[in-house]
Design a protein around this motif. Structure first.
Motif, mmCIF file in Angstrom:
data_model
loop_
_atom_site.group_PDB
_atom_site.id
_atom_site.type_symbol
_atom_site.label_atom_id
_atom_site.label_comp_id
_atom_site.label_asym_id
_atom_site.label_seq_id
_atom_site.Cartn_x
_atom_site.Cartn_y
_atom_site.Cartn_z
ATOM 1 N N ASP A 141 31.548 47.509 42.828
ATOM 2 C CA ASP A 141 31.738 46.818 41.554
ATOM 3 C C ASP A 141 32.206 45.403 41.875
ATOM 4 O OD1 ASP A 141 32.644 45.764 39.138
ATOM 5 O OD2 ASP A 141 33.375 47.695 38.404
ATOM 6 N N LEU A 142 31.263 44.460 41.891
ATOM 7 C CA LEU A 142 31.585 43.098 42.313
ATOM 8 C C LEU A 142 32.647 42.469 41.419
ATOM 9 C CD1 LEU A 142 31.115 40.699 44.170
ATOM 10 C CD2 LEU A 142 29.174 40.031 42.713
ATOM 11 N N GLN A 143 32.526 42.651 40.126
ATOM 12 C CA GLN A 143 33.494 42.022 39.228
ATOM 13 C C GLN A 143 34.887 42.603 39.403
ATOM 14 O OE1 GLN A 143 32.968 39.176 37.607
ATOM 15 N NE2 GLN A 143 31.025 39.357 38.736
ATOM 16 N N ALA A 144 34.976 43.901 39.638
ATOM 17 C CA ALA A 144 36.289 44.498 39.916
ATOM 18 C C ALA A 144 36.841 43.958 41.228
ATOM 19 C CB ALA A 144 36.181 46.021 39.970
ATOM 20 N N GLY A 145 35.965 43.751 42.198
ATOM 21 C CA GLY A 145 36.404 43.169 43.455
ATOM 22 C C GLY A 145 36.969 41.781 43.262
ATOM 23 N N ILE A 146 36.313 40.999 42.424
ATOM 24 C CA ILE A 146 36.740 39.620 42.186
ATOM 25 C C ILE A 146 38.021 39.564 41.352
ATOM 26 C CG2 ILE A 146 36.117 37.514 40.929
ATOM 27 C CD1 ILE A 146 33.221 37.975 41.885
ATOM 28 N N THR A 147 38.087 40.373 40.308
ATOM 29 C CA THR A 147 39.236 40.279 39.398
ATOM 30 C C THR A 147 40.437 41.096 39.859
ATOM 31 O OG1 THR A 147 38.370 42.100 38.035
ATOM 32 C CG2 THR A 147 37.739 39.847 37.418
ATOM 33 N N GLN A 148 40.193 42.173 40.616
ATOM 34 C CA GLN A 148 41.291 43.020 41.071
ATOM 35 C C GLN A 148 41.596 42.836 42.558
ATOM 36 O OE1 GLN A 148 40.166 47.052 40.133
ATOM 37 N NE2 GLN A 148 40.674 46.853 37.966
ATOM 38 N N GLY A 149 40.589 43.021 43.387
ATOM 39 C CA GLY A 149 40.813 43.059 44.817
ATOM 40 C C GLY A 149 41.205 41.734 45.434
ATOM 41 N N LEU A 150 40.479 40.680 45.123
ATOM 42 C CA LEU A 150 40.744 39.399 45.780
ATOM 43 C C LEU A 150 42.116 38.827 45.437
ATOM 44 C CD1 LEU A 150 37.236 37.670 45.664
ATOM 45 C CD2 LEU A 150 38.281 39.024 47.499
ATOM 46 N N PRO A 151 42.578 38.909 44.185
ATOM 47 C CA PRO A 151 43.945 38.434 43.911
ATOM 48 C C PRO A 151 45.004 39.197 44.714
ATOM 49 C CG PRO A 151 42.716 38.606 41.861
ATOM 50 C CD PRO A 151 41.864 39.235 42.925
ATOM 51 N N VAL A 152 44.763 40.469 44.966
ATOM 52 C CA VAL A 152 45.711 41.236 45.787
ATOM 53 C C VAL A 152 45.741 40.682 47.211
ATOM 54 C CG1 VAL A 152 46.241 43.487 46.781
ATOM 55 C CG2 VAL A 152 45.451 43.335 44.416
ATOM 56 N N LEU A 153 44.566 40.382 47.755
ATOM 57 C CA LEU A 153 44.530 39.827 49.111
ATOM 58 C C LEU A 153 45.249 38.482 49.169
ATOM 59 C CD1 LEU A 153 40.992 40.702 50.524
ATOM 60 C CD2 LEU A 153 43.105 42.019 50.549
ATOM 61 N N GLU A 154 45.059 37.647 48.143
ATOM 62 C CA GLU A 154 45.774 36.361 48.114
ATOM 63 C C GLU A 154 47.289 36.593 48.086
ATOM 64 O OE1 GLU A 154 43.002 33.108 45.936
ATOM 65 O OE2 GLU A 154 43.615 34.774 44.654
ATOM 66 N N GLU A 180 33.963 31.341 45.229
ATOM 67 C CA GLU A 180 34.210 30.483 44.065
ATOM 68 C C GLU A 180 35.394 30.995 43.250
ATOM 69 O OE1 GLU A 180 33.038 27.715 43.871
ATOM 70 O OE2 GLU A 180 30.962 27.628 44.571
ATOM 71 N N ALA A 181 35.679 32.290 43.383
ATOM 72 C CA ALA A 181 36.716 32.910 42.555
ATOM 73 C C ALA A 181 38.072 32.978 43.233
ATOM 74 C CB ALA A 181 36.275 34.323 42.160
ATOM 75 N N ALA A 182 38.115 32.838 44.554
ATOM 76 C CA ALA A 182 39.379 33.009 45.279
ATOM 77 C C ALA A 182 39.431 32.049 46.459
ATOM 78 C CB ALA A 182 39.521 34.452 45.756
#
Length: 315
Positions: A141-154, A180-182
């Motif tokens: 789920d790319l959008q879940a990855g962008i909105t959930q996963g990447l902010p956690v990594l940051e 582009e998102a993170a």
């Protein structure tokens, strides 16, 4: 911000899928000898994932690296798939020749990602990893990855739990959305920019602009470019290669031959031609394969060959 000097990755890294029994089982001794051979030839960047052999790759990699000076190597693993007990048992159904004592469960939540890292550290026997990639968000789920996963990594990077973060994917388009998102330090791109595939990749230009390093994997395109003589049963993108793709690979091999260079040598070095690519990581399942990869990366390639090859992988 990233606290990892990307130059520490070196030109060649070691990919851990093979020692996770990708496609075929290899004995523990052979796997450990393969990792040790990479170390002995000077490789200092090692990549793995829970997905690889249901944790077997991490266990085998850690068995060698935990005895090495920790500041002398860089290690990355991935998050996004947790390993849960699998009472059904059987054999793994995702390409790894291992018992299915656990199963993969997608989880991009903060709790899931933190747990994934903790469990990876246990399997590795290490106190920290340097780089964490979100693994295959486009597959789940790319959008879940962008909105959930990447902010956690940051957040984990800001806490100092990891030095650098990124995304690992087979899709250049998905990777572009992610950067582009993170604020990502790295993209691990499987294929999509290889000697066989030389498209205009907007991702690479954007990575150059954002100073996001690209780690290129899959330079041999599932083994298609791994031999100078392209065989009829060669694979491309994890499936049997079509007649058209085989013909294209053979044209590349013929041009390389004209310049006295073997096809796998050109294939391994090609991604580094782009300034955004900071490292090429290649898998191996034997010390001999490691030695071959290292020798190919160090072999001089005439500039005229690159000119002759330009565009041949794009038609």
């Amino acid at each position: 911000m990233n606290s990892l000097d990307l130059h520490r990755l070196g030109r060649l890294g070691f990919g851990g899928a093979g020692i996770g029994n990708l496609y075929r089982a290899i004995p523990d001794g052979e796997a450990l000898a393969t990792v040790l051979a990479a170390w002995d030839t000077g490789v200092r960047y090692f990549d793995t994932a829970p997905h690889y052999g249901l944790g077997l790759s991490e266990q085998r990699l850690g068995a060698v690296l935990r005895d090495k000076p920790r500041d002398e190597f860089v290690i990355s693993t991935k998050v996004g798939r947790l390993l849960e007990p699998n009472p059904a048992g059987g054999r793994d159904s995702e390409g790894f020749d291992v018992p299915a004592t656990t199963r993969r469960v997608w989880d991009f939540s903060e709790a899931g990602i933190r747990r994934s890292i903790e469990e990876s550290l246990e399997r590795l026997g290490l106190s920290r990893v340097d780089i964490v990639y979100l693994h295959d968000p486009d597959v789940h789920d790319l959008q879940a990855g962008i909105t959930q996963g990447l902010p956690v990594l940051e957040k984990l990077r800001s806490e100092g739990l990891v030095s650098a973060i990124g995304v690992g994917t087979n899709s250049a388009e998905a990777a572009l959305e992610c950067i582009e998102a993170a604020d990502l330090d790295l993209v691990m791109l499987a294929g999509r920019y290889t000697l066989l595939e030389q498209p205009d990749v907007p991702l690479l230009e954007r990575c150059s602009q954002r100073r996001t390093g690209v780690v290129s994997v899959g330079a041999y395109n599932s083994g298609l470019l791994a031999r100078s003589d392209v065989s009829e049963n060669a694979h491309y993108n994890y499936a049997p290669a079509s007649p058209e793709v085989l013909a294209r690979a053979r044209r590349l091999a013929a041009v390389c031959r004209d310049f006295g260079v073997e096809l796998p040598t050109a294939a391994l070095q090609f991604p580094l031609r782009h300034p955004a690519v900071v490292n090429v990581t290649a898998g191996a399942t034997s010390p001999e394969q490691v030695a071959s990869n290292v020798a190919r990366m160090e072999e001089p390639v005439p500039e005229e060959l690159w000119a002759a090859l330009e565009g041949l992988g794009s038609d």
